[in-house]
Design a protein around this motif. Structure first.
Motif, PDB file in Angstrom:
ATOM      1  N   GLY A 104       0.807  -1.219   0.000  1.00 58.89           N
ATOM      2  CA  GLY A 104       0.000   0.000   0.000  1.00 58.89           C
ATOM      3  C   GLY A 104       0.838   1.266   0.000  1.00 58.89           C
ATOM      4  N   GLU A 127       1.904  -0.355  -5.488  1.00 61.84           N
ATOM      5  CA  GLU A 127       1.056   0.808  -5.214  1.00 61.84           C
ATOM      6  C   GLU A 127       1.873   2.100  -5.254  1.00 61.84           C
ATOM      7  N   ARG A 208      -5.427  -8.732  -0.085  1.00 61.32           N
ATOM      8  CA  ARG A 208      -5.847  -7.753  -1.084  1.00 61.32           C
ATOM      9  C   ARG A 208      -5.378  -8.157  -2.479  1.00 61.32           C
ATOM     10  N   ASP A 212      -7.468  -8.791  -5.818  1.00 65.66           N
ATOM     11  CA  ASP A 212      -7.101  -8.006  -7.006  1.00 65.66           C
ATOM     12  C   ASP A 212      -6.775  -8.905  -8.199  1.00 65.66           C
ATOM     13  N   ASN A 218      -5.340  -6.239 -10.208  1.00 68.08           N
ATOM     14  CA  ASN A 218      -3.898  -6.375  -9.985  1.00 68.08           C
ATOM     15  C   ASN A 218      -3.138  -6.189 -11.299  1.00 68.08           C
ATOM     16  N   ASN A 326      -6.209   3.035  -7.346  1.00 68.05           N
ATOM     17  CA  ASN A 326      -5.635   2.215  -6.289  1.00 68.05           C
ATOM     18  C   ASN A 326      -6.376   2.396  -4.969  1.00 68.05           C
ATOM     19  N   ALA A 327      -6.648   3.640  -4.610  1.00 68.41           N
ATOM     20  CA  ALA A 327      -7.297   3.922  -3.318  1.00 68.41           C
ATOM     21  C   ALA A 327      -8.715   3.356  -3.291  1.00 68.41           C
ATOM     22  N   ASP A 329      -9.944   0.951  -5.027  1.00 71.08           N
ATOM     23  CA  ASP A 329      -9.907  -0.513  -5.020  1.00 71.08           C
ATOM     24  C   ASP A 329      -9.643  -1.050  -3.620  1.00 71.08           C
ATOM     25  N   GLU A 330      -8.711  -0.431  -2.908  1.00 74.08           N
ATOM     26  CA  GLU A 330      -8.385  -0.939  -1.578  1.00 74.08           C
ATOM     27  C   GLU A 330      -9.612  -0.876  -0.669  1.00 74.08           C
ATOM     28  N   GLU A 334     -11.831  -4.268   0.693  1.00 72.23           N
ATOM     29  CA  GLU A 334     -12.106  -4.458   2.119  1.00 72.23           C
ATOM     30  C   GLU A 334     -13.619  -4.609   2.346  1.00 72.23           C
ATOM     31  N   ASP A 372      -4.915  10.601  -2.364  1.00 73.01           N
ATOM     32  CA  ASP A 372      -5.233   9.231  -1.958  1.00 73.01           C
ATOM     33  C   ASP A 372      -6.318   9.247  -0.868  1.00 73.01           C
ATOM     34  N   ARG A 376     -10.174   7.801  -1.077  1.00 71.74           N
ATOM     35  CA  ARG A 376     -10.651   6.814  -0.102  1.00 71.74           C
ATOM     36  C   ARG A 376     -11.961   7.259   0.532  1.00 71.74           C
TER      37      ARG A 376
END
Ligand code: MG
Length: 384
Positions: A104, A127, A208, A212, A218, A326-327, A329-330, A334, A372, A376
């Motif tokens: 991350g 990331e 994660r 991904d 990913n 990226n943010a 997706d994370e 979750e 980021d 989020r």
């Protein structure tokens, strides 16, 4: 003797790096370990490797590690903590090489600091490259610092690129296993459970990255990572689905030649390559060519895996869109793992966050982290 700083030492790449150090004691030593939250493992590593500095995620964890080291009679080691502790590891004067393997954006600041300090970096943290690749590669070029990819696909590309010049490259082909749902009918995607998605056919990885792989996001992150690392536009980076995961990636040159890299599916090999570059030490990581039956390659299915399309769109725009990809997706992964959204909610969340992202190119790490955080927040509001 190369003296290593390992960021993310208790994670799977960190542990594999230490097993390489174990196998090549005359080549490598450990001077700094940034460990995170696992005090037991950090204690075991610190006792075994006796680095100059160890860093933990928080002050409390650092205090606990210090107490245990004292009890065990281990002295002369700095125990640091937090982001400043990670930076202390990555910029330690004695370190000759930094392995960046914190998952991350948590590892971003320390990786940037290592480059500014002129230290070559073995990069396992994709990331970092996705969110701040423009900043990191510019800093590395300016200071003539090597960034050696540890991500298996990019490591393969790096190896293949050694036979040609940048201008001779036509296409980088990143191989993708296709994940567990490569052949699942599209109408069943909504009912995919976290347990199904956590079963990856070829690689054992963190949670994660496993999800991904199932969404193919990913591979999307890896497309952006490849554009940044190898300085190519998204149109020159393509994906081929290769279920055997034997060819780690390929480079097609303008004359029509295609070079591929084949090896065991063991992360210790790309780690060893990055640590030893430009040398190739003999290792026991052999690949049994006789056991190889066939190699399949097929086109990726953009309908089953909309994350691939979203990644190309983000790669084209760069900057804030890559950060948001990226943010979002994370956060979405979750939420999926907690049962809050379905599997197909992951690309939907990312798409919505990307749509509300203004075009921007942060020029500092602080700017990247701010973008980021904003992405989020928007993703959290969507999954709530
Ligand atoms: Mg990879």
């Amino acid at each position: 003797m190369k003296r290593l700083a390992i960021l993310g030492s208790t994670g799977s790449i960190g542990q594999s790096t230490l097993s390489i150090v174990e196998q090549f004691p005359d080549r490598y030593s450990v001077v700094a370990l940034a460990a995170g939250r696992n005090v037991d493992e950090a204690f075991a590593q610190a006792s075994r490797w006796r680095p100059k500095v160890v860093s933990m995620a928080t002050e409390e964890l650092a205090a606990e590690l210090s107490r245990r080291l004292r009890q065990a009679g281990v002295t002369g080691m700095d125990v640091a903590h937090g982001p400043a502790g990670t930076v202390a590891c990555s910029t330690l004067a004695e370190a000759d090489f930094v392995v960046s393997a914190i998952v991350g954006v948590a590892g971003l600041e320390a990786t940037h600091a290592a480059i500014l300090a002129g230290k070559p970096v073995g990069l396992a943290n994709k990331e970092c490259m996705v969110a701040a690749g423009e900043i990191l590669t510019a800093a590395a070029r300016q200071r003539k610092v090597l960034i050696l990819p540890i991500d298996s696909e990019h490591n393969a590309v790096h190896q293949c690129l050694r036979v040609g010049t940048h201008g001779e490259v036509k296409t980088i082909w990143l191989t993708a296993s296709g994940g567990p749902f490569r052949q699942l009918p599209l109408e069943k995607f909504d009912s995919i459970t976290p347990a199904q998605a956590l079963k990856h056919p070829t690689w054992v990885m963190g949670r994660r990255i496993t999800i991904d792989s199932a969404t193919m996001l990913n591979k999307g992150l890896e497309i952006i990572e490849a554009c940044r690392l190898f300085d190519l536009p998204p149109s020159q980076v393509r994906v081929t689905v290769h279920p055997q995961s034997t060819v780690h990636s390929l480079v097609e040159f303008v004359d029509g030649s295609i070079l591929a890299q084949i090896s065991v599916t063991d992360m210790r090999l790309p780690i060893l390559y990055a640590l030893a570059y430009p040398e190739r030490p003999a290792s026991n990581l052999t690949f049994d060519l006789a056991a190889l039956k066939h190699l399949d390659f097929e086109q990726p299915d953009f309908e089953r895996f909309p994350c691939l399309r979203l990644a190309y769109e983000a790669a084209e725009k760069g900057g804030a869109h890559c950060i948001a990809l990226n943010a979002a997706d994370e956060v979405a992964v979750e939420a999926f793992l907690q049962g809050a959204i379905p599997f197909t909610g992951i690309p939907r969340t990312i798409e919505a966050v990307l749509a509300s992202t203004p075009e921007a190119h942060p020029e500092t790490i602080a700017g990247v982290l701010a973008a980021d955080g904003e992405a989020r927040e928007r993703a959290r509001a969507l999954v709530a």
